[in-house]
Design an enzyme around this catalytic site. Structure first.
Site, mmCIF file in Angstrom:
data_model
loop_
_atom_site.group_PDB
_atom_site.id
_atom_site.type_symbol
_atom_site.label_atom_id
_atom_site.label_comp_id
_atom_site.label_asym_id
_atom_site.label_seq_id
_atom_site.Cartn_x
_atom_site.Cartn_y
_atom_site.Cartn_z
ATOM 1 N N SER A 111 0.799 -1.227 0.000
ATOM 2 C CA SER A 111 0.000 0.000 0.000
ATOM 3 C C SER A 111 0.830 1.275 0.000
ATOM 4 O O SER A 111 0.326 2.336 -0.374
ATOM 5 C CB SER A 111 -0.946 0.006 1.207
ATOM 6 O OG SER A 111 -0.234 -0.183 2.416
ATOM 7 N N ASP A 133 -2.448 8.206 8.217
ATOM 8 C CA ASP A 133 -3.316 7.325 8.987
ATOM 9 C C ASP A 133 -2.447 6.493 9.930
ATOM 10 O O ASP A 133 -1.296 6.853 10.187
ATOM 11 C CB ASP A 133 -4.205 6.467 8.072
ATOM 12 C CG ASP A 133 -3.407 5.576 7.123
ATOM 13 O OD1 ASP A 133 -2.247 5.230 7.441
ATOM 14 O OD2 ASP A 133 -3.934 5.212 6.054
ATOM 15 N N HIS A 138 0.343 4.732 7.233
ATOM 16 C CA HIS A 138 0.965 5.335 6.069
ATOM 17 C C HIS A 138 1.397 6.777 6.306
ATOM 18 O O HIS A 138 0.696 7.540 6.978
ATOM 19 C CB HIS A 138 0.000 5.293 4.876
ATOM 20 C CG HIS A 138 -0.527 3.923 4.599
ATOM 21 N ND1 HIS A 138 -1.763 3.497 5.049
ATOM 22 C CD2 HIS A 138 0.024 2.881 3.932
ATOM 23 C CE1 HIS A 138 -1.959 2.247 4.664
ATOM 24 N NE2 HIS A 138 -0.888 1.837 3.987
#
Length: 376
Positions: free
Chosen positions: A41, A330, A333
């Site tokens: 991600s 978040d 990340h």
């Protein structure tokens, strides 16, 4: 450092070759260095958007709020990824997600492709509870299909030439810890000691990199793990909110093992230029000294979702007002602002590693003005 220097020189040669050599089929197919991105991600640009059942998506607000036009593209941050900023430094657009392309009718795959998928790890069992995603092995299979399409489009010789000159960026391993080894409901954490787990990771990565090498990959930049024990999702497991030292230790041990693997491949595989990017030191610097880099907060997320299930910035969360002040977007990340700084540091490390040392007693060369590709 020697491996990183050799890789940086190779990349510079590729970039110059693409800028100065005209007329070849491969050059006509691609302007600027071709880049293939593999990862999780932190590198994804939208592949998981195409998976109906995937539980690892970021194609909704507040993701993308600081991306051009405020669009949520599937990037797991409020703006650009580290890879986006690195591509800008090379003067090339960010490669599109693999699943957005048509192998039969679309020539965009000739200039680079992003195969990264949220939830992916080195091990195939990592991320299984995200239901749909591309594991690293699957990402390599996707690249294999791209190469076949390239051969059909521009011929075998030109395709081989393009792939061997291309830059392969790989960022994997975080999920193997955060969403596998450290999770009590995943078997690997109870089946293996950490030493055994690292051996499993490295032996699997060895096989995967050799497979990529067999498909033509020569220039590989592997992103080392950051200090995983300092991400907000891990800090909340500490009674004091501090970094988890044992998790950071795991990352350091993995990075050392990965570097040894890459160095060994450079020695054994003809033409291989594989280097480890030191993400650990770069990110730790931001965490320990945020003010030095223009941040105020490095121990919690901008979205305030550290303790929420999933740790993502869902539409019902409330982002912080000054998003440029936070290192983390978040619970997992880094923010757009942090990604810019990290890319700057990685770029500086790479280019300084490739710079020739001045002769003894001779003055160093004057610094040449560098071009400044737009990062807007």
């Amino acid at each position: 450092m020697a491996a990183l220097a050799a890789l940086a020189v190779g990349i510079a040669i590729v970039a110059l070759a693409h800028c100065s050599v005209a007329g070849s089929t491969a050059d006509a197919a691609a302007k600027g260095p071709v880049t293939y991105v593999f990862g999780d991600s932190m590198s994804e640009v939208g592949n998981n958007n195409y998976f109906q059942l995937s539980l690892a998506k970021a194609n909704y607000p507040w993701y993308g709020i600081d991306y051009p036009k405020g669009v949520a593209t599937g990037r797991f941050t409020n703006g650009r990824t580290i890879g986006d900023y690195m591509d800008a430094k090379f003067g090339i657009p960010s490669p599109p997600p693999f699943l957005s392309l048509s192998m039969a009718n679309d020539g965009d795959f000739l200039t680079g492709v992003n195969f990264a998928s949220g939830g992916a790890g080195i091990l195939n069992e990592t991320g299984v509870y995200f239901v749909e995603y591309f594991s690293f092995d699957q990402q390599i299979s996707c690249f294999e299909s791209v190469k076949k399409a390239m051969i059909a489009k521009i011929g075998k010789e030109a395709a081989e030439e393009t792939v061997k000159a291309a830059m392969f960026q790989i960022g994997l391993g975080s999920n193997d810890y955060i969403n596998n080894f450290l999770q009590p409901f995943m078997a690997d954490g109870t089946t293996y000691t950490h030493d055994q787990f690292i051996r499993l990771l490295v032996s699997t990565l060895d096989r995967q990199l050799k497979r990529l090498y067999g498909l033509g990959a020569r220039k590989v930049a592997f992103n080392g793990l950051p200090p995983l024990g300092c991400i907000p999702a891990q800090r909340v497991k500490s009674a004091t909110g501090e970094c988890l030292d044992h998790v950071n230790s795991y990352a350091v041990q993995f990075n050392a093992a990965a570097k040894k693997l890459l160095d060994g491949m450079n020695a054994r595989l003809p033409g291989a230029q594989m280097g480890l990017a030191d993400c650990y030191s770069v990110v730790m610097e931001l965490i320990q000294h945020p003010q030095k880099h223009g941040f105020t907060t490095s121990d919690t997320s901008c979205c305030g979702v550290d303790t929420k299930v999933g740790g993502l910035c869902l539409p019902d969360s409330t982002p912080c007002r000054d998003r440029k002040a936070y290192v983390f977007w978040d619970a997992y990340h880094t923010s757009d602002a942090a990604n810019r700084v990290i890319a700057d540091r990685l770029w500086d490390d790479m280019t300084s590693a490739s710079a020739p040392a001045p002769r003894s007693g001779a003055p160093g060369p004057a610094a040449a003005p560098a071009s400044s590709p737009s990062r807007a």
